[in-house]
Design an enzyme around this catalytic site. Structure first.
Site, PDB file in Angstrom:
ATOM      1  N   GLU A  93      35.236  32.689  42.181  1.00 59.21           N
ATOM      2  CA  GLU A  93      35.865  32.718  40.855  1.00 59.21           C
ATOM      3  C   GLU A  93      34.794  32.837  39.759  1.00 59.21           C
ATOM      4  O   GLU A  93      33.757  32.172  39.835  1.00 59.21           O
ATOM      5  CB  GLU A  93      36.624  31.392  40.664  1.00 59.21           C
ATOM      6  CG  GLU A  93      37.355  31.262  39.342  1.00 59.21           C
ATOM      7  CD  GLU A  93      37.949  29.850  39.140  1.00 59.21           C
ATOM      8  OE1 GLU A  93      37.398  28.866  39.685  1.00 59.21           O
ATOM      9  OE2 GLU A  93      38.954  29.748  38.432  1.00 59.21           O
ATOM     10  N   LYS A 111      45.361  34.147  37.463  1.00 60.21           N
ATOM     11  CA  LYS A 111      45.496  32.762  37.960  1.00 60.21           C
ATOM     12  C   LYS A 111      46.723  32.098  37.333  1.00 60.21           C
ATOM     13  O   LYS A 111      46.872  32.097  36.098  1.00 60.21           O
ATOM     14  CB  LYS A 111      44.216  31.998  37.606  1.00 60.21           C
ATOM     15  CG  LYS A 111      44.128  30.581  38.146  1.00 60.21           C
ATOM     16  CD  LYS A 111      42.754  29.993  37.767  1.00 60.21           C
ATOM     17  CE  LYS A 111      42.516  28.589  38.251  1.00 60.21           C
ATOM     18  NZ  LYS A 111      41.194  28.065  37.841  1.00 60.21           N
ATOM     19  N   CYS A 149      41.223  29.004  42.927  1.00 56.69           N
ATOM     20  CA  CYS A 149      40.724  27.656  42.624  1.00 56.69           C
ATOM     21  C   CYS A 149      41.838  26.610  42.493  1.00 56.69           C
ATOM     22  O   CYS A 149      42.433  26.211  43.489  1.00 56.69           O
ATOM     23  CB  CYS A 149      39.839  27.738  41.373  1.00 56.69           C
ATOM     24  SG  CYS A 149      38.700  26.337  41.203  1.00 56.69           S
TER      25      CYS A 149
HETATM   26  N1  LIG Z   1      38.129  24.172  38.569  1.00 54.57           N
HETATM   27  C1  LIG Z   1      39.369  24.317  39.056  1.00 54.57           C
HETATM   28  O1  LIG Z   1      40.040  25.314  38.786  1.00 54.57           O
HETATM   29  C2  LIG Z   1      39.998  23.278  39.929  1.00 54.57           C
HETATM   30  C3  LIG Z   1      39.373  21.948  40.092  1.00 54.57           C
HETATM   31  O2  LIG Z   1      38.271  21.674  39.642  1.00 54.57           O
HETATM   32  C4  LIG Z   1      40.173  20.945  40.839  1.00 54.57           C
HETATM   33  O3  LIG Z   1      39.673  19.862  41.132  1.00 54.57           O
HETATM   34  O4  LIG Z   1      41.336  21.238  41.160  1.00 54.57           O
END
Ligand SMILES: NC(=O)CC(=O)C(=O)O
Length: 267
Positions: free
Chosen positions: A43, A113, A148
């Site tokens: 990402e 996202k 993520c």
């Molecule tokens: N950084 C993110 O998008 C997600 C993240 O840090 C989490 O703990 O979930």
């Protein structure tokens, strides 16, 4: 299908332009050396995921410099390239958008996202949310895309399974302090959906946030096939036996026992 995950270091001392050129060479080198059919990047690897105030300055149109370089990289390497995500400047809003290119350098998917991280700050207020699931059909399989923080939302992944996904590809910029969640969630999504999970994170320290590294490939039974260093840039190459997706679903057909119409009393 052979897949390589490139866990890129996003330390602050490297410019976006230099990192873009370096990563393009790395993709080509890895594809040739490892014979991979699919290469995956993390990402926001050009900018780093945590320098929120820089997003507006570093955002690009969808077909901006990263798109151009990565399309050409996929074509030159002759691979499916999940080019991780970019801060996209689209219709007056910023999005965290993942780009996937075919081996001929055509855009196969752009995924915005859906779940933005930060609660009432950071990405959650600076960027818009995507509204559409995205899959990519390759000659071998169907990839399901997520990014993520999406990893914490199992219903998104069920949607991808319903759309035919057999391999979830999850680029991330996950912080080191929640590394234990990262590995656990990647395995949970693999086990509950009986798919491969390719979870590709960043390494190093960006905007004061130490990255989790620990990119991981999980098989449809929840077994960890490969895991990268928690601290350094790394390449993980794995052979995915795609017959294992159908095999696992046949052997242990839990997905057939879903009860979609059940509601709590009073609803
Ligand atoms: N950084 C993110 O998008 C997600 C993240 O840090 C989490 O703990 O979930």
């Amino acid at each position: 299908m052979r897949a390589s995950l490139l866990q890129i270091a996003v330390d602050d001392d490297e410019s976006v332009i230099s990192r873009r050129a370096r990563v393009s060479s790395l993709v080509r080198e890895v594809a040739e050396r490892e014979g991979s059919g699919l290469v995956v990047l993390p990402e926001l690897w050009t900018t780093g995921a945590f320098g929120y105030e820089a997003f507006a300055a570093e955002a690009e149109p969808l077909e901006g410099p990263t798109y151009e370089v990565m399309a050409e990289t996929a074509r030159a390497a002759g691979v499916w390239l999940h080019a991780g995500s970019i801060p996209e400047a689209g219709d007056g809003t910023l999005y965290n958008t993942s780009l996937v290119f075919s081996p001929s350098g055509e855009l196969a998917a752009a995924y915005r996202k859906i779940h933005r991280f930060g609660f009432d700050k950071g990405e959650a207020v600076l960027m818009g949310a995507g509204h559409e699931l995205a899959t990519v059909r390759t000659p071998e399989t169907v990839l399901g895309l997520a990014t993520c923080y999406d990893l914490r939302f199992p219903e998104l992944f069920r949607g991808l399974v319903d759309a035919g996904a057999e391999v979830f590809v999850v680029p991330a910029g996950w912080p080191a302090r929640r590394r234990a969640h990262w590995s656990l969630l990647a395995r949970a999504r693999a086990v509950e959906d009986q798919v491969y999970v390719l979870a590709c994170g960043t390494a190093g320290t960006h905007a004061g946030v130490e990255q989790a590294g620990a990119s991981v490939v999980v098989d449809p039974w929840g077994g960890v096939l490969a895991e990268a260093s928690p601290t350094r840039e790394a390449v993980l190459t794995v052979d995915l036996d795609l017959a294992k997706v159908a095999g696992t679903r046949e052997q242990f057909p839990a997905l057939k026992d879903r009860r979609l119409g059940v509601a709590a009393p009073g609803l």
